[in-house]
Design an enzyme around this catalytic site. Structure first.
Site, short mmCIF file in Angstrom:
data_model
loop_
_atom_site.label_atom_id
_atom_site.label_comp_id
_atom_site.label_asym_id
_atom_site.label_seq_id
_atom_site.Cartn_x
_atom_site.Cartn_y
_atom_site.Cartn_z
CG HIS A 167 67.63 98.30 54.93
ND1 HIS A 167 66.69 99.28 54.69
CD2 HIS A 167 68.27 98.10 53.75
CE1 HIS A 167 66.75 99.64 53.42
NE2 HIS A 167 67.71 98.94 52.83
CB SER A 200 76.01 105.92 43.56
OG SER A 200 74.86 105.16 43.20
CB CYS A 248 79.07 106.53 39.63
SG CYS A 248 77.33 106.24 39.89
#
Length: 120
Positions: free
Chosen positions: A72, A67, A87
């Protein structure tokens, strides 16, 4: 797993307070650390996108076969947001998601501001 008990995976989202501004502005160092995380947890990188902003903050998305990991940073607020999703295709990766996030918290010597877990 049968269809009633199948869970696609754990998605963990955290907002962290970080005192070391250098770690919020050094995208290259973050990538090196992330590569070590991927090796430690046997995760396979299939793509990487990095953007460094004018104020030295950065956004990075690491696409994984399992995944993704996204970050940020906001050095002007001494904060970052981190998003880790793995996942559960062949096994339950929930413990691995939590361990990956904890390693990042240790890397940043961070304090948790927000911590969300979404079972998908």
């Amino acid at each position: 797993m049968n269809s009633n008990s199948y869970s696609p995976g754990l998605h963990k989202l955290v907002t962290l307070q970080v005192d070391d501004i250098n770690k919020l502005t050094n995208s290259k160092q973050f990538i090196v650390f992330t590569d070590a995380i991927l090796e430690k947890f046997d995760l396979e990188k299939v793509g990487l996108v990095t953007h460094d902003f004018d104020n030295d903050s950065f956004t990075i998305a690491v696409c994984l076969k399992e995944s993704h990991i996204c970050i940020h940073t906001w050095p002007e607020f001494q904060q970052l947001t981190l998003d880790v999703y793995l996942c559960n295709y062949l096994q339950d990766n929930s413990a691995k998601v939590r361990a990956v996030v904890n390693d990042y918290i240790d890397y940043f010597s961070a304090v948790i501001i927000k911590d969300f877990e979404i079972n998908r």
